[in-house]
Design a protein around this motif. Structure first.
Motif, PDB file in Angstrom:
ATOM      1  N   CYS A   1      45.302  22.796 -63.047  1.00 36.58           N
ATOM      2  CA  CYS A   1      44.713  21.497 -63.355  1.00 36.58           C
ATOM      3  C   CYS A   1      44.620  20.702 -62.067  1.00 36.58           C
ATOM      4  CB  CYS A   1      45.572  20.760 -64.376  1.00 36.58           C
ATOM      5  SG  CYS A   1      45.002  19.084 -64.723  1.00 36.58           S
ATOM      6  N   GLN A   2      43.500  20.103 -61.789  1.00 34.62           N
ATOM      7  CA  GLN A   2      43.337  19.316 -60.583  1.00 34.62           C
ATOM      8  C   GLN A   2      42.404  18.152 -60.849  1.00 34.62           C
ATOM      9  OE1 GLN A   2      41.463  21.683 -57.573  1.00 34.62           O
ATOM     10  NE2 GLN A   2      39.545  21.883 -58.671  1.00 34.62           N
ATOM     11  N   SER A   3      42.489  17.109 -60.002  1.00 34.89           N
ATOM     12  CA  SER A   3      41.629  15.933 -60.113  1.00 34.89           C
ATOM     13  C   SER A   3      40.340  16.167 -59.333  1.00 34.89           C
ATOM     14  CB  SER A   3      42.366  14.704 -59.575  1.00 34.89           C
ATOM     15  OG  SER A   3      41.485  13.619 -59.499  1.00 34.89           O
ATOM     16  N   TYR A   4      39.270  15.526 -59.769  1.00 37.25           N
ATOM     17  CA  TYR A   4      37.988  15.644 -59.079  1.00 37.25           C
ATOM     18  C   TYR A   4      37.771  14.482 -58.123  1.00 37.25           C
ATOM     19  CZ  TYR A   4      36.286  19.621 -61.754  1.00 37.25           C
ATOM     20  OH  TYR A   4      36.116  20.867 -62.291  1.00 37.25           O
ATOM     21  N   GLY A   5      38.831  13.739 -57.806  1.00 28.42           N
ATOM     22  CA  GLY A   5      38.711  12.637 -56.867  1.00 28.42           C
ATOM     23  C   GLY A   5      38.453  11.318 -57.586  1.00 28.42           C
ATOM     24  N   ALA A   6      37.839  10.391 -56.856  1.00 21.51           N
ATOM     25  CA  ALA A   6      37.552   9.053 -57.416  1.00 21.51           C
ATOM     26  C   ALA A   6      36.525   9.153 -58.539  1.00 21.51           C
ATOM     27  CB  ALA A   6      37.053   8.123 -56.305  1.00 21.51           C
ATOM     28  N   TYR A   7      36.611   8.174 -59.431  1.00 22.29           N
ATOM     29  CA  TYR A   7      35.693   8.174 -60.597  1.00 22.29           C
ATOM     30  C   TYR A   7      34.232   8.143 -60.152  1.00 22.29           C
ATOM     31  CZ  TYR A   7      33.368   6.475 -64.823  1.00 22.29           C
ATOM     32  OH  TYR A   7      32.521   6.314 -65.897  1.00 22.29           O
ATOM     33  N   ALA A   8      33.952   7.383 -59.119  1.00 21.94           N
ATOM     34  CA  ALA A   8      32.561   7.253 -58.660  1.00 21.94           C
ATOM     35  C   ALA A   8      32.019   8.577 -58.129  1.00 21.94           C
ATOM     36  CB  ALA A   8      32.472   6.166 -57.581  1.00 21.94           C
ATOM     37  N   ASP A   9      32.930   9.493 -57.717  1.00 25.85           N
ATOM     38  CA  ASP A   9      32.480  10.768 -57.143  1.00 25.85           C
ATOM     39  C   ASP A   9      32.010  11.753 -58.196  1.00 25.85           C
ATOM     40  OD1 ASP A   9      33.135   9.747 -54.704  1.00 25.85           O
ATOM     41  OD2 ASP A   9      35.134  10.663 -54.646  1.00 25.85           O
ATOM     42  N   TYR A  10      32.508  11.639 -59.424  1.00 19.74           N
ATOM     43  CA  TYR A  10      32.142  12.643 -60.434  1.00 19.74           C
ATOM     44  C   TYR A  10      31.525  12.053 -61.698  1.00 19.74           C
ATOM     45  CZ  TYR A  10      36.615  11.150 -62.480  1.00 19.74           C
ATOM     46  OH  TYR A  10      37.626  10.416 -63.010  1.00 19.74           O
ATOM     47  N   SER A  11      31.535  10.721 -61.866  1.00 17.78           N
ATOM     48  CA  SER A  11      31.061  10.134 -63.132  1.00 17.78           C
ATOM     49  C   SER A  11      29.563  10.342 -63.346  1.00 17.78           C
ATOM     50  CB  SER A  11      31.381   8.626 -63.158  1.00 17.78           C
ATOM     51  OG  SER A  11      30.743   7.966 -62.065  1.00 17.78           O
ATOM     52  N   SER A  12      28.788  10.556 -62.264  1.00 16.20           N
ATOM     53  CA  SER A  12      27.350  10.751 -62.420  1.00 16.20           C
ATOM     54  C   SER A  12      26.960  12.218 -62.578  1.00 16.20           C
ATOM     55  CB  SER A  12      26.617  10.146 -61.202  1.00 16.20           C
ATOM     56  OG  SER A  12      27.049  10.780 -60.012  1.00 16.20           O
ATOM     57  N   ASN A  13      27.916  13.140 -62.447  1.00 14.84           N
ATOM     58  CA  ASN A  13      27.616  14.563 -62.606  1.00 14.84           C
ATOM     59  C   ASN A  13      27.414  14.907 -64.079  1.00 14.84           C
ATOM     60  OD1 ASN A  13      27.827  15.015 -59.847  1.00 14.84           O
ATOM     61  ND2 ASN A  13      30.030  15.454 -59.967  1.00 14.84           N
ATOM     62  N   ASP A  14      26.581  15.931 -64.326  1.00 18.32           N
ATOM     63  CA  ASP A  14      26.246  16.287 -65.709  1.00 18.32           C
ATOM     64  C   ASP A  14      27.477  16.665 -66.514  1.00 18.32           C
ATOM     65  OD1 ASP A  14      23.639  15.756 -65.301  1.00 18.32           O
ATOM     66  OD2 ASP A  14      22.980  17.851 -65.118  1.00 18.32           O
ATOM     67  N   TYR A  15      28.413  17.413 -65.896  1.00 11.69           N
ATOM     68  CA  TYR A  15      29.560  17.898 -66.675  1.00 11.69           C
ATOM     69  C   TYR A  15      30.418  16.738 -67.187  1.00 11.69           C
ATOM     70  CZ  TYR A  15      32.282  17.219 -62.346  1.00 11.69           C
ATOM     71  OH  TYR A  15      32.870  16.704 -61.239  1.00 11.69           O
ATOM     72  N   TYR A  16      30.336  15.548 -66.506  1.00  5.42           N
ATOM     73  CA  TYR A  16      31.093  14.374 -66.996  1.00  5.42           C
ATOM     74  C   TYR A  16      30.176  13.424 -67.779  1.00  5.42           C
ATOM     75  CZ  TYR A  16      34.108  10.287 -67.099  1.00  5.42           C
ATOM     76  OH  TYR A  16      34.851   9.228 -67.525  1.00  5.42           O
ATOM     77  N   LYS A  17      29.035  13.109 -67.201  1.00  4.57           N
ATOM     78  CA  LYS A  17      28.150  12.095 -67.776  1.00  4.57           C
ATOM     79  C   LYS A  17      27.671  12.476 -69.174  1.00  4.57           C
ATOM     80  CE  LYS A  17      23.873   9.573 -66.756  1.00  4.57           C
ATOM     81  NZ  LYS A  17      22.779   9.429 -65.782  1.00  4.57           N
ATOM     82  N   LYS A  18      27.167  13.713 -69.326  1.00  4.50           N
ATOM     83  CA  LYS A  18      26.621  14.109 -70.628  1.00  4.50           C
ATOM     84  C   LYS A  18      27.723  14.247 -71.673  1.00  4.50           C
ATOM     85  CE  LYS A  18      22.387  16.300 -69.020  1.00  4.50           C
ATOM     86  NZ  LYS A  18      21.506  17.483 -69.063  1.00  4.50           N
TER      87      LYS A  18
END
Length: 545
Positions: A1-18
Motif C-alpha cells: 500500500c502506498q500514497s500517490y502524493g498530494a491530492y492535486a497530483d492524482y485527483s484529476s487522473n481517471d482512476y481517481y476522478k471517474k
C-alpha cells in the motif's frame, strides 16, 4: 500500500476522478508507467453516501501471460483481452504489437461492424473474420465484468484448427475466461482488503461519534495517509470530548445562577468562536439582568406616581362627565331651535318662489298687452291713411260739384235739374270732408292715448322685471338661509353625537383610571418580586477570558 502524493497530483487522473464521480469501481485503459505496462482498478470508499477516498490496485499486464493460449491441438490459437471500448490490453501472440491500440485500427470497418454487433448484446458470441495474411479465423468473445465495465476475453484460432475439436475449444475458452476473472478478482480483492482494514476502524469510530460517545482511541498501524487519518481522527475526537465536557460544566454553572464563568480547556481554531459566543451570551445576560434590576427599582418608584395620577384622573373624569352632560342638554336645545328655523326658512322659500312665479306670469301678460297696443297703433295709422284718402276724395267731389253748378248755370233752364244734383253732391262732399276731419282728430287722439298707454305699460313691465329679479335674489337668499340652517342642524346633530361619544370616552377613562390605579399597585408588588429574583444571580463582571 502506498500514497500517490498530494491530492492535486492524482485527483484529476481517471482512476481517481471517474471513481469519485460515479461512486463505483473503475478499470482504466492500459498505460505505461516507469517502463511497466499496466492497468489500474479503482474502488471508492463511500460513507454516508459521500466518497471518503479511493483505493487503487495496479495490475501488471504481464500477469495475463499466465493464461493458457496455444496448445498442441490448437497451435494457431491465441488470446486477446479488450476493454469496454475495444482497446487492446493483452495479446498473447505479440504483447507489444497491438498494446493500447483500438480494434478498429486492426480490422476493416465491415469486419469490425460484425464484432460490434455482438458486443452490443453484452453476451458471449462468436464471429468469423479474416486476418491480414488472408487466413480465416474464428473469434470467441466472452464478457468479463470489471467493476461497472464490461471487458472482453477473446480466443482466436484458425478455422482449420477450430474444426478439429470445436467442443474442446469452447471449454478451453471458458476456462481461460474464468481463470482471467479469478485472477483479476483475486489480485484486486487482496489489495483492497489490505487497504480497507485500517479504514474500518475509522468508520467504526465515526459511528461511535454519531451516537454521542467520544471515548475513542485509534492506533495508527502505518505511517501512510490512512495511518495519519486514523491519528488525526483520534486527536479530533479527544479535543471535541474536552470542549463538550467544558461546555457542560459551564452550562451547569449558569444553571446554578453563577454567571462568573471561566473555560478549563483550550478552544482551538474555529472552536474559539464558540467560546467567544458563549462569553458574549453570558455578558449580555448579565448586563440584561443588571438593567432589569435597575428598571425594577424605577418601576416600583414610578408605580406609586402612576397610582396617584390615576386617582387624580378619576376625579377629573368625574367632573368632565358632569360638564359633558350639561353640554349635551345645551346642544340638544340649540339643535331643536335650529331645526325649527330651518323649517320656517323652507316655508318662506316656497312662498317667495310662488311670488316670483306670479310676477313672472304678470310680466308675460304685460308684454302681451304691449304687443296688442302696438297692433292697435299700427291699425290706427292705417285708418288715418284711409281717412286722408277719403278727405282727398271729398275735396275733389266738392270741386266737381262746383264745376257742375257752373255748367248748369250756363245751360240755363235746361241745367236747373243738374244744378240741384250738383248742389246735393257738393253738400255730401262737404259733410264727408267734415266727417273725415272729425275721424282724423279722434284717431289722432286714440293714437296718442295708445302711445301713452304703451309707455305706461312699458314702465310697469320694466318695474315688474326689476321686481322679478329682486324676487329671484330673495328666493336665492332664502334658499341659502335654508341650506345653512339645514347644515347647522346636521352639524349640531354630529356635535351631539360627538358629545355622546365624549361622554362614553370619559366613562371609559374613569374606569381605566381606576383599573390603572389597581394595576400600578400590582406592578409595584411585581417589581419588588422581580428584584428579589435577580438578586439571586452572581453576575458576570468581565473576567479575563
Amino acid at each position: 500500500c502506498q500514497s500517490y502524493g498530494a491530492y492535486a497530483d492524482y485527483s484529476s487522473n481517471d482512476y481517481y476522478k471517474k471513481t469519485a464521480e460515479s461512486k463505483k469501481a473503475y478499470f482504466t485503459n492500459p498505460y505505461t508507467e516507469n517502463g511497466v505496462k499496466m492497468i489500474t482498478a479503482s474502488y471508492p470508499i463511500v460513507y454516508n453516501d459521500e466518497v471518503q477516498g479511493v483505493i487503487t490496485v495496479d495490475i501488471n499486464i504481464k500477469n495475463f501471460s499466465q493464461l493458457e493460449c496455444d496448445t498442441d491441438k490448437y497451435p494457431t490459437m491465441y488470446v486477446d483481452i479488450f476493454t469496454d471500448d475495444s482497446t487492446f490490453v493483452y495479446d498473447s501472440e505479440d504483447e507489444d504489437a497491438y498494446y493500447g491500440k483500438k480494434l478498429t485500427d486492426v480490422l476493416d470497418a465491415k469486419q469490425y461492424a460484425k464484432i460490434q454487433k455482438g458486443i452490443d448484446t453484452g453476451k458471449s458470441f462468436a464471429v468469423n473474420t479474416r486476418r491480414d495474411n488472408g487466413s480465416q479465423v474464428s473469434r470467441f468473445y466472452t464478457p468479463i465484468t470489471a467493476g461497472e465495465q464490461t471487458w472482453w476475453a477473446v480466443s482466436v484460432l484458425n478455422k482449420s484448427d477450430l474444426n478439429k475439436n470445436t467442443v474442446k475449444l469452447v471449454v478451453i475458452m471458458v476456462i481461460i475466461s474464468i481463470l482471467s476473472i479469478v485472477l483479476i478478482v483475486k489480485m484486486a480483492s487482496s489489495q483492497l482488503f489490505k487497504n480497507i482494514k485500517p479504514i474500518e476502524k475509522v468508520v467504526a469510530a465515526s459511528q461511535q461519534l454519531r451516537t454521542g460517545d467520544f471515548n475513542i482511541e485509534i492506533r495508527a498501524e502505518s505511517e501512510d495517509e490512512i495511518g495519519k487519518l486514523s491519528e488525526a481522527f483520534s486527536d479530533a475526537a479527544g479535543t471535541l470530548k474536552g470542549i463538550i465536557h467544558d461546555l457542560k460544566d459551564v452550562l451547569q454553572q449558569m444553571a446554578d445562577n453563577d454567571f462568573a464563568i471561566a473555560p478549563a480547556v483550550e478552544y482551538p481554531g474555529d472552536f474559539e468562536s464558540i467560546k467567544q459566543s458563549l462569553f458574549a451570551v453570558v455578558s449580555d445576560l448579565s448586563n440584561t439582568l443588571s438593567e432589569i434590576n435597575i428598571v425594577s427599582e424605577q418601576v416600583a418608584a414610578n408605580a406609586e406616581n402612576i397610582s396617584e395620577g390615576a386617582q387624580s384622573l378619576t376625579e377629573g373624569a368625574t367632573d368632565q362627565a358632569s360638564s359633558v352632560e350639561e353640554l349635551q342638554a345645551t346642544i340638544s336645545n340649540v339643535s331643536e331651535e335650529v331645526g325649527q328655523n330651518a323649517e320656517h326658512a323652507r316655508a318662506a322659500n316656497e312662498m317667495a318662489q310662488n311670488v316670483g312665479d306670479e310676477i313672472t306670469n304678470t310680466n308675460i301678460s304685460m308684454q302681451q298687452v304691449v304687443e296688442a297696443m302696438e297692433v292697435i297703433n299700427s291699425t290706427s295709422m292705417q285708418i288715418n291713411s284711409i281717412i286722408s284718402s277719403i278727405d282727398d276724395i271729398a275735396s275733389q267731389t266738392n270741386l266737381l260739384a262746383l264745376n257742375a253748378s257752373i255748367e248748369a248755370a250756363r245751360a240755363g233752364e235746361a241745367g236747373k235739374g243738374f244744378a240741384v244734383v250738383a248742389t246735393q253732391v257738393g253738400e255730401l262732399a262737404t259733410q264727408s270732408a267734415e266727417a273725415a276731419r272729425n275721424s282724423t282728430e279722434l284717431i289722432a287722439n286714440t293714437i296718442q292715448a295708445v302711445e301713452q298707454g304703451k309707455n305706461l305699460v312699458d314702465e310697469a313691465a320694466g318695474k315688474l322685471v326689476v321686481a322679478a329679479g329682486k324676487t329671484n335674489d330673495l328666493v336665492e337668499n332664502i334658499g341659502k338661509i335654508t341650506t345653512a340652517s339645514e347644515n347647522q342642524a346636521d352639524a349640531l346633530s354630529q356635535l351631539l353625537l360627538a358629545a355622546d361619544q365624549i361622554a362614553a370616552v370619559v366613562q371609559e377613562n374613569t374606569a381605566m383610571a381606576e383599573e390603572s390605579s389597581a394595576s400600578s399597585e400590582e406592578l409595584a408588588a411585581q417589581a419588588a418580586k422581580l428584584k428579589e429574583l435577580i438578586d439571586v444571580f452572581n453576575l458576570y463582571q468581565g473576567q479575563n477570558q
